[in-house]
Design a protein around this motif. Structure first.
Motif, PDB file in Angstrom:
ATOM      1  N   HIS A  10       0.572  -1.154   0.031  1.00 42.78           N
ATOM      2  CA  HIS A  10      -0.007  -0.122  -0.187  1.00 42.78           C
ATOM      3  C   HIS A  10       0.204   0.673  -0.431  1.00 42.78           C
ATOM      4  O   HIS A  10       2.049   1.351   1.058  1.00 42.78           O
ATOM      5  CB  HIS A  10      -0.823  -0.248   1.761  1.00 42.78           C
ATOM      6  N   SER A  11       0.470   1.963  -0.959  1.00 44.99           N
ATOM      7  CA  SER A  11       1.319   3.366  -0.745  1.00 44.99           C
ATOM      8  C   SER A  11       1.651   4.148   0.741  1.00 44.99           C
ATOM      9  O   SER A  11       0.103   4.759   0.543  1.00 44.99           O
ATOM     10  CB  SER A  11       1.093   4.150  -2.103  1.00 44.99           C
ATOM     11  N   LEU A  12       2.362   4.460   0.673  1.00 45.08           N
ATOM     12  CA  LEU A  12       2.326   5.518   2.156  1.00 45.08           C
ATOM     13  C   LEU A  12       3.710   6.326   1.691  1.00 45.08           C
ATOM     14  O   LEU A  12       4.579   6.322   1.997  1.00 45.08           O
ATOM     15  CB  LEU A  12       2.301   4.587   3.617  1.00 45.08           C
ATOM     16  N   SER A  13       3.353   7.731   1.601  1.00 46.23           N
ATOM     17  CA  SER A  13       4.173   8.693   1.638  1.00 46.23           C
ATOM     18  C   SER A  13       4.737   9.248   2.289  1.00 46.23           C
ATOM     19  O   SER A  13       3.182  10.481   2.475  1.00 46.23           O
ATOM     20  CB  SER A  13       4.096   9.040   0.869  1.00 46.23           C
ATOM     21  N   CYS A  14       5.373   9.436   3.669  1.00 49.38           N
ATOM     22  CA  CYS A  14       4.745  10.377   4.611  1.00 49.38           C
ATOM     23  C   CYS A  14       7.001  10.508   5.365  1.00 49.38           C
ATOM     24  O   CYS A  14       7.254   9.236   5.130  1.00 49.38           O
ATOM     25  CB  CYS A  14       3.972  10.198   5.908  1.00 49.38           C
ATOM     26  N   ALA A  15       6.642  11.112   6.737  1.00 55.58           N
ATOM     27  CA  ALA A  15       7.737  11.145   7.018  1.00 55.58           C
ATOM     28  C   ALA A  15       7.833  10.292   8.492  1.00 55.58           C
ATOM     29  O   ALA A  15       6.328  10.142   8.574  1.00 55.58           O
ATOM     30  CB  ALA A  15       7.820  12.987   7.455  1.00 55.58           C
ATOM     31  N   LEU A  16       8.755   9.662   8.674  1.00 52.80           N
ATOM     32  CA  LEU A  16       9.336   9.131   9.671  1.00 52.80           C
ATOM     33  C   LEU A  16      10.198   9.313  10.534  1.00 52.80           C
ATOM     34  O   LEU A  16      10.953   9.613  10.054  1.00 52.80           O
ATOM     35  CB  LEU A  16       9.282   7.236   9.269  1.00 52.80           C
ATOM     36  N   ARG A  17      10.080   8.379  11.971  1.00 52.42           N
ATOM     37  CA  ARG A  17      11.494   7.677  12.249  1.00 52.42           C
ATOM     38  C   ARG A  17      12.194   6.678  12.434  1.00 52.42           C
ATOM     39  O   ARG A  17      11.496   6.546  13.116  1.00 52.42           O
ATOM     40  CB  ARG A  17      10.542   9.190  14.093  1.00 52.42           C
ATOM     41  N   VAL A  18      13.278   6.648  12.080  1.00 56.76           N
ATOM     42  CA  VAL A  18      13.797   5.507  12.342  1.00 56.76           C
ATOM     43  C   VAL A  18      14.417   5.779  13.976  1.00 56.76           C
ATOM     44  O   VAL A  18      14.949   6.440  13.364  1.00 56.76           O
ATOM     45  CB  VAL A  18      14.429   5.562  11.169  1.00 56.76           C
ATOM     46  N   ILE A  19      14.863   4.537  14.545  1.00 57.75           N
ATOM     47  CA  ILE A  19      14.820   5.114  16.160  1.00 57.75           C
ATOM     48  C   ILE A  19      16.466   3.410  16.023  1.00 57.75           C
ATOM     49  O   ILE A  19      15.938   2.699  15.962  1.00 57.75           O
ATOM     50  CB  ILE A  19      14.288   4.155  17.432  1.00 57.75           C
ATOM     51  N   ASP A  20      17.831   4.071  15.736  1.00 57.32           N
ATOM     52  CA  ASP A  20      19.057   2.935  16.278  1.00 57.32           C
ATOM     53  C   ASP A  20      18.807   1.596  17.332  1.00 57.32           C
ATOM     54  O   ASP A  20      18.277   2.653  18.203  1.00 57.32           O
ATOM     55  CB  ASP A  20      20.174   3.480  15.526  1.00 57.32           C
ATOM     56  N   HIS A  21      19.457   1.006  17.867  1.00 58.12           N
ATOM     57  CA  HIS A  21      20.111   0.812  18.861  1.00 58.12           C
ATOM     58  C   HIS A  21      20.324   1.409  19.894  1.00 58.12           C
ATOM     59  O   HIS A  21      19.882   0.696  21.369  1.00 58.12           O
ATOM     60  CB  HIS A  21      21.002  -0.335  18.633  1.00 58.12           C
ATOM     61  N   LEU A  22      20.529   2.940  19.971  1.00 58.07           N
ATOM     62  CA  LEU A  22      21.452   2.871  20.648  1.00 58.07           C
ATOM     63  C   LEU A  22      20.431   4.321  21.207  1.00 58.07           C
ATOM     64  O   LEU A  22      20.219   5.548  22.429  1.00 58.07           O
ATOM     65  CB  LEU A  22      22.038   4.082  20.399  1.00 58.07           C
ATOM     66  N   GLY A  23      18.709   4.576  20.738  1.00 53.82           N
ATOM     67  CA  GLY A  23      18.390   4.868  20.665  1.00 53.82           C
ATOM     68  C   GLY A  23      17.741   6.685  19.731  1.00 53.82           C
ATOM     69  O   GLY A  23      16.685   7.976  20.176  1.00 53.82           O
ATOM     70  N   THR A  24      18.892   6.480  19.056  1.00 56.86           N
ATOM     71  CA  THR A  24      19.046   7.772  18.056  1.00 56.86           C
ATOM     72  C   THR A  24      18.153   7.568  17.134  1.00 56.86           C
ATOM     73  O   THR A  24      17.903   6.986  16.267  1.00 56.86           O
ATOM     74  CB  THR A  24      20.303   7.900  17.991  1.00 56.86           C
ATOM     75  N   PRO A  25      16.870   9.321  17.091  1.00 64.14           N
ATOM     76  CA  PRO A  25      16.490   9.403  15.738  1.00 64.14           C
ATOM     77  C   PRO A  25      17.325   9.808  14.758  1.00 64.14           C
ATOM     78  O   PRO A  25      17.760  10.473  15.018  1.00 64.14           O
ATOM     79  CB  PRO A  25      15.029  10.127  16.234  1.00 64.14           C
TER      80      PRO A  25
END
Length: 126
Positions: A10-25
């Motif tokens: 399903h097409s979904l074009s929006c800003a996302l936040r990705v969080i690494d293993h240290l909790g950094t966004p």
């Protein structure tokens, strides 16, 4: 054309936040989503920062992603899902397409994801 995928996208074009293993966004933009995974665009700096075993992300690297459950509603709940990188494709010098699989979502997370996909397919997530 008839959809022939086991898990339709399903097409979904929006800003996302990705969080690494240290909790950094980190910032990303979604491309499409299915019940089992997500495609997203990321810049080179973020792809390098998220790498766990090399100089850039590779299949098997893990991180979390916050999916919005409602369009442009800052007060809405975010659905945080664990992800494993399936593929990394370089599109240009500074842009990458990352394909991820959701890593063992709970029943509650799956229900929220199914509700999100239903809203998208009905055109209620714009």
């Amino acid at each position: 054309m008839t959809e022939r995928r086991l898990y339709p996208r399903h097409s979904l074009s929006c800003a996302l936040r990705v969080i690494d293993h240290l909790g950094t966004p980190h910032d990303a933009t979604s491309c499409d989503v299915s019940i089992v995974g997500l495609s997203l665009y990321m810049g080179r700096a973020d792809v390098v920062d998220l790498a766990q075993g090399g100089s850039i992300l590779t299949p098997g690297d893990a991180f979390e992603v916050d999916l919005p459950t409602a369009p442009t509603d800052p007060g809405s709940d975010l659905l945080r899902l664990g992800c494993r990188v399936r593929h990394v494709r370089r599109l240009s010098l500074e842009r990458y397409l990352i394909g991820v699989l959701f890593a063992d979502p709970s029943d509650t997370e799956l229900a929220k994801l199914e509700a999100l996909l239903k809203r998208i397919s009905e055109g209620r997530f714009v």
